[in-house]
Design an enzyme around this catalytic site. Structure first.
Site, PDB file in Angstrom:
ATOM      1  N   ARG A 168      -5.805   7.251  -4.057  1.00 43.60           N
ATOM      2  CA  ARG A 168      -7.240   6.968  -4.007  1.00 43.60           C
ATOM      3  C   ARG A 168      -7.514   5.485  -3.817  1.00 43.60           C
ATOM      4  O   ARG A 168      -8.399   5.100  -3.052  1.00 43.60           O
ATOM      5  CB  ARG A 168      -7.910   7.499  -5.276  1.00 43.60           C
ATOM      6  CG  ARG A 168      -8.048   9.018  -5.262  1.00 43.60           C
ATOM      7  CD  ARG A 168      -8.514   9.592  -6.585  1.00 43.60           C
ATOM      8  NE  ARG A 168      -8.756  11.033  -6.426  1.00 43.60           N
ATOM      9  CZ  ARG A 168      -9.079  11.854  -7.410  1.00 43.60           C
ATOM     10  NH1 ARG A 168      -9.210  11.376  -8.649  1.00 43.60           N
ATOM     11  NH2 ARG A 168      -9.274  13.124  -7.172  1.00 43.60           N
ATOM     12  N   TYR A 218     -10.854  13.102   2.159  1.00 42.99           N
ATOM     13  CA  TYR A 218      -9.546  13.407   1.560  1.00 42.99           C
ATOM     14  C   TYR A 218      -9.285  12.592   0.294  1.00 42.99           C
ATOM     15  O   TYR A 218      -9.981  11.638  -0.004  1.00 42.99           O
ATOM     16  CB  TYR A 218      -8.403  13.338   2.553  1.00 42.99           C
ATOM     17  CG  TYR A 218      -8.037  12.080   3.282  1.00 42.99           C
ATOM     18  CD1 TYR A 218      -8.301  10.810   2.809  1.00 42.99           C
ATOM     19  CD2 TYR A 218      -7.341  12.191   4.496  1.00 42.99           C
ATOM     20  CE1 TYR A 218      -7.896   9.681   3.498  1.00 42.99           C
ATOM     21  CE2 TYR A 218      -6.931  11.067   5.198  1.00 42.99           C
ATOM     22  CZ  TYR A 218      -7.216   9.816   4.698  1.00 42.99           C
ATOM     23  OH  TYR A 218      -6.801   8.712   5.392  1.00 42.99           O
ATOM     24  N   GLU A 219      -8.307  13.051  -0.473  1.00 46.01           N
ATOM     25  CA  GLU A 219      -7.983  12.527  -1.815  1.00 46.01           C
ATOM     26  C   GLU A 219      -9.155  12.664  -2.784  1.00 46.01           C
ATOM     27  O   GLU A 219      -9.365  11.827  -3.650  1.00 46.01           O
ATOM     28  CB  GLU A 219      -7.521  11.067  -1.747  1.00 46.01           C
ATOM     29  CG  GLU A 219      -6.336  10.818  -0.847  1.00 46.01           C
ATOM     30  CD  GLU A 219      -5.191  11.787  -1.094  1.00 46.01           C
ATOM     31  OE1 GLU A 219      -5.054  12.286  -2.212  1.00 46.01           O
ATOM     32  OE2 GLU A 219      -4.431  12.043  -0.148  1.00 46.01           O
ATOM     33  N   GLY A 220      -9.896  13.745  -2.654  1.00 45.78           N
ATOM     34  CA  GLY A 220     -11.062  13.989  -3.496  1.00 45.78           C
ATOM     35  C   GLY A 220     -12.300  13.464  -2.815  1.00 45.78           C
ATOM     36  O   GLY A 220     -12.438  12.261  -2.595  1.00 45.78           O
TER      37      GLY A 220
END
Length: 597
Positions: free
Chosen positions: A297, A438-440
């Site tokens: 993140r 992406y990545e949350g």
């Protein structure tokens, strides 16, 4: 195509003046971090970024990764570029010397990544995944797993991936259905994963897939997930490669951007089960995965920063060369370059200010990360860990939202030439779009900030950050001149808006989660805007101090001060509106009946 020039002046200013190398060199294990070391690392990175990675950015976008006969082939030049990255030892930069790394701070590894991501994001994404995989295996793997896989991962000879998403399990990771069955000293993994960045490629001889899967008797939801390392090629006890594992690529995605980065659909266990090794404990999959995800993140935020810098540079240089229309002050002099036009200057300074604010915030988060890992004082480590926890969703979401906006403004500066592919401006905009997903997704990051990072400790880490900003205001107020006085006025008001909103939303997170969730995204934006303004204000004071003693480049320092004032006057006044949105704007969105959408 305008070439990429790494922003070494601003990077070095932040590291040496805002961060302070003395703070890094005071940490155990970082004693060798000096200005000479920093200069050497950054200067060499600038070369590989500008001379090796950047020239492949356009061709990688046009040609893209190819999937044929069950294998992925990278665009021409990528394999050699990645090998140059490995040969230079760049992959091992922040890894401990005990594991074969260089043992340098994350505060230095982050600028290295920024330059690589700005130069060629599609290719450099692979290097981010490697760092996350190393950290997860180091933190959670057993001794045998570390011995077998970490040396090659640290060197970069092998690469790593993160396998969470399935067709029915995107943001809802607890819906993962992939199975793991214990068999002797390993597990047999079956299932399908989608959206796996660098799930296959031809730049390294082996790939270590970190895969979430569920044991037969595991409970539902995230508590039932375990993490496994599944190699593409089996590794024998002597460290040599053996036969292929039961892992295959089904296809790669056709995407809006990042064409050089293969996004794969992966199948595990078509022939009875892929061999996987447990990372951590059974049922502890999310702990291991979050180690990798938190690293990623921050890394994704850095990707956003890199694209902001690249887009700004191209827009600026285009504006200095494109002749169009007349100067409003001297219309009789004939056509001028568009950088003379007020609105173009406004857009460029908006891009520059946000990019520098984002850089200062991200690097300050890296400092907190280094302190949390290295400080000999336990309380200081805990405080720093709380700070990096607090800032991680902000770095990820605020920087990636800004990357979409800054790259869009870059296209606007270039006008019609920005909209066509030949100038490269459109590629940055396309490449940036997925960063908020992406990545949350960034909505999940906002919820993470409010419900996990603030409500969890009753806002203590948040109040610590507020206190730090408020303690700086008297120093800012004492600075001579109109610039700092203006910055002080707007920053003080913005901090108050953030403080009041943060107190309100922390309480709502416990009393009415739905209302807090409705205000989470504007609150994160408010947080980012204020934090960015704070770090720019600190930079302005340092720049003014340096100018007073005639230290440094006077043009760079003057621009630093003016950029901070522009941000204070153009961005910080918006904080009052964002604060009102946080505390009042939820009512309509929650009251709206579904059929009205």
């Amino acid at each position: 195509m305008i070439p990429f020039t790494p922003p070494l002046a601003d990077i070095k200013f932040i590291l040496t003046r805002l961060i302070g190398l003395e703070r890094l060199s005071a940490l155990p294990g970082y004693e060798a971090v000096s200005e000479d070391v920093v200069d050497a690392v950054l200067d060499e990175t600038a070369k590989i970024a500008s001379e090796v990675f950047a020239p492949l950015n356009d061709s990688g976008d046009r040609i893209g990764a190819k999937f044929e006969n069950g294998k992925v082939t990278m665009p021409p030049g990528c394999r050699d570029a990645y090998q140059a990255f490995v040969d230079g030892g760049w992959n091992a930069l922040p890894v401990s010397t005990e594991l074969g790394g260089q043992g340098l701070p994350w505060s230095l590894a982050m600028p290295v990544q920024e330059m690589l991501q700005a130069a060629n994001l599609g290719l450099a994404l692979c290097t981010l995944l490697n760092q996350g995989a190393i950290e997860a295996v180091e933190a959670h793997g057993d001794a045998s797993l570390k011995t077998k896989f970490l040396p090659k991962l640290v060197s970069g000879e092998w690469t790593g991936t993160m396998n969470l998403t399935e067709p029915q399990a995107g943001s809802d990771v607890g819906a993962v259905r992939s199975k793991a069955v214990k068999e002797g000293d390993h597990y047999k993994i079956t299932g399908q994963k989608i959206f796996i960045s660098y799930g296959d490629h031809d730049m390294a001889e082996n790939i270590a897939h970190l895969v979430l899967a569920r044991l037969p008797d595991a409970p539902e939801g995230t508590r039932g997930l375990s993490l496994f390392l599944v190699p593409k090629i089996m590794v024998r006890d002597d460290g040599m490669l053996g036969e292929a594992n039961d892992v295959r690529v089904v296809s790669i995605e056709h995407k809006l951007g990042q064409h050089a980065s293969p996004t794969c659909v992966m199948a595990y266990g078509d022939k009875g089960g892929a061999v996987g090794y447990l990372v951590g404990n059974e049922g502890g999959g999310m702990a291991g995965m979050f180690t990798m995800m938190n690293n990623a993140r921050i890394g994704v935020g850095i990707q956003g920063l890199g694209l902001m810098e690249r887009s700004y540079q191209q827009a600026r240089d285009y504006a200095k060369s494109r002749v169009q229309s007349r100067d409003l002050l001297k219309p009789k002099d004939g056509p001028v370059t568009i950088i003379h036009h007020p609105d173009v200057r406004r857009m460029l300074l908006w891009m520059k200010a946000h990019t520098e604010a984002a850089r200062a915030l991200a690097y300050s988060a890296a400092l907190a990360n280094d302190i949390s890992k290295r400080s000999p004082d336990e309380k200081q480590r805990q405080t720093a860990q709380a700070r990096i926890d607090l800032l991680t969703p902000v770095v990820k979401a605020w920087l990636t939202d800004l990357s979409n906006e800054v790259t869009s403004v870059g296209v606007q500066v270039a006008g019609g030439m920005g909209y066509i592919e030949e100038t490269g401006m459109a590629q940055h905009m396309r490449d940036a779009r997925v960063l908020g997903i992406y990545e949350g997704t960034n909505g999940i990051q906002a919820n993470d900030l409010v419900f996990r990072k603030m409500a969890r400790d009753g806002g203590l880490a948040f109040q610590d950050f507020i206190g730090e900003m408020e303690a700086f205001l008297p120093t800012l107020a004492k600075q001579p001149g109109d610039d700092c006085a203006t910055i002080h006025k707007h920053l003080a008001n913005a901090i108050e808006c953030l403080n009041l909103s943060g107190t309100w939303i922390t309480k709502k997170a416990k009393d009415d989660a739905r209302i807090a969730a409705a205000g989470a995204a504007p609150f994160l934006r408010l947080f980012g805007n204020v934090a960015g303004g704070y770090y720019l204000a600190r930079s302005a004071v340092l720049a003014q101090d340096d100018m007073a003693i005639r230290a440094g480049d006077p043009d760079f320092l003057a621009a630093k001060l003016m950029t901070a004032r522009f941000y204070a006057e153009h961005v910080l006044p918006q904080c009052a509106g964002l604060a009102a949105t946080v505390t009042e704007g939820f009512s309509i969105s929650l009251a709206m009946p579904e059929e009205a959408f």
